[in-house]
Write a protein that holds these residues in place. Structure first.
Motif, PDB file in Angstrom:
ATOM      1  N   ARG A  67       0.828  -1.213   0.000  1.00 15.68           N
ATOM      2  CA  ARG A  67       0.000   0.000   0.000  1.00 15.68           C
ATOM      3  C   ARG A  67       0.860   1.260   0.000  1.00 15.68           C
ATOM      4  O   ARG A  67       0.491   2.261  -0.615  1.00 15.68           O
TER       5      ARG A  67
ATOM      6  N   LYS B 134      -7.372   8.254  -1.637  1.00 17.26           N
ATOM      7  CA  LYS B 134      -7.925   6.968  -1.217  1.00 17.26           C
ATOM      8  C   LYS B 134      -6.805   5.995  -0.843  1.00 17.26           C
ATOM      9  O   LYS B 134      -6.895   5.307   0.181  1.00 17.26           O
TER      10      LYS B 134
ATOM     11  N   GLU C 169      -6.114   4.291   2.860  1.00 14.38           N
ATOM     12  CA  GLU C 169      -5.969   2.850   3.081  1.00 14.38           C
ATOM     13  C   GLU C 169      -4.628   2.525   3.742  1.00 14.38           C
ATOM     14  O   GLU C 169      -4.572   1.708   4.652  1.00 14.38           O
ATOM     15  N   TYR C 170      -3.573   3.148   3.273  1.00 15.31           N
ATOM     16  CA  TYR C 170      -2.246   2.931   3.845  1.00 15.31           C
ATOM     17  C   TYR C 170      -2.208   3.361   5.313  1.00 15.31           C
ATOM     18  O   TYR C 170      -1.722   2.626   6.172  1.00 15.31           O
TER      19      TYR C 170
ATOM     20  N   GLU D 147      -4.712   3.730   7.423  1.00 17.63           N
ATOM     21  CA  GLU D 147      -5.563   2.885   8.267  1.00 17.63           C
ATOM     22  C   GLU D 147      -4.868   1.575   8.618  1.00 17.63           C
ATOM     23  O   GLU D 147      -4.930   1.130   9.770  1.00 17.63           O
TER      24      GLU D 147
END
Length: 150
Positions: free
Chosen positions: A25, A102, A106-107, A109
Motif C-alpha cells: 500500500r 484513497k 488505506e495505507y 488505516e
C-alpha cells in the motif's frame, strides 16, 4: 513477499503478511503521489502555454472586439481542442488526486491498525525484539510504526 520481511525472525507468518500488505500500500501510495505531481506539473505548464498562445495570437491583435475574439476561438477547431485538452488535463489531475487520497487513507488505516495491534502481534517473548522490526520498516521502507500520527 519482500526478502527483508521474509527474513524477520521476530514475527509470525500473519504479521509478515500484514507488513507486506502495508509495504504494498505504501508503494501504491507513493506511485500515485508521483503520478499526481507529474500530471499536475504538465497541466500547469500546458495551461500557461495555451494562455500565452491565446493572448499573443488572439487576444492582443483582436482586443478591440469581443465578438471577433469569440468568433476566432470558436471558428477554429484547434483553438477549442487546446482549451478542452487543458480542461481535460485538470480533470484527470483531479481524478488522480482522488485516487491518491484513497490510497493514502488505506495505507494510513492499515499502519494505524498495526500500531494498535502491536501488543497482540508481538507477544511477551517477542515484545522486546519488536523494535528491530520497527527499525527495519523505518529504514528500508520509510514506514513509521512507532506511533499513529503521520
Amino acid at each position: 513477499m519482500e526478502s527483508t520481511i521474509l527474513s524477520l525472525k521476530q514475527t509470525d507468518q500473519a504479521t509478515k503478511q500484514m507488513l507486506q500488505n502495508l509495504v504494498n500500500r505504501k508503494i501504491k501510495f507513493d506511485r500515485l503521489k508521483q503520478q499526481h505531481i507529474l500530471l499536475l506539473t504538465i497541466s500547469v505548464f500546458y495551461s500557461f502555454g495555451c494562455l500565452y498562445f491565446l493572448y499573443y495570437r488572439i487576444l492582443e491583435p483582436y482586443s478591440y472586439s469581443f465578438s471577433e475574439i469569440f468568433s476566432i476561438l470558436v471558428g477554429d477547431n484547434t483553438h477549442l481542442l487546446f482549451i478542452f485538452l487543458a480542461i481535460g488535463l485538470f480533470g484527470a489531475t483531479k481524478v488522480l488526486y482522488d485516487k491518491k487520497e484513497k490510497a493514502e487513507k488505506e495505507y494510513h488505516e492499515l499502519r494505524c491498525e498495526i500500531v494498535d495491534r502491536s501488543k497482540d502481534l508481538w507477544k511477551n517473548d517477542a515484545w522486546a525484539s519488536r523494535y528491530i522490526v520497527f527499525e527495519i520498516m523505518k529504514a528500508k521502507f520509510n514506514i513509521n510504526l512507532y506511533h499513529e500520527s503521520k
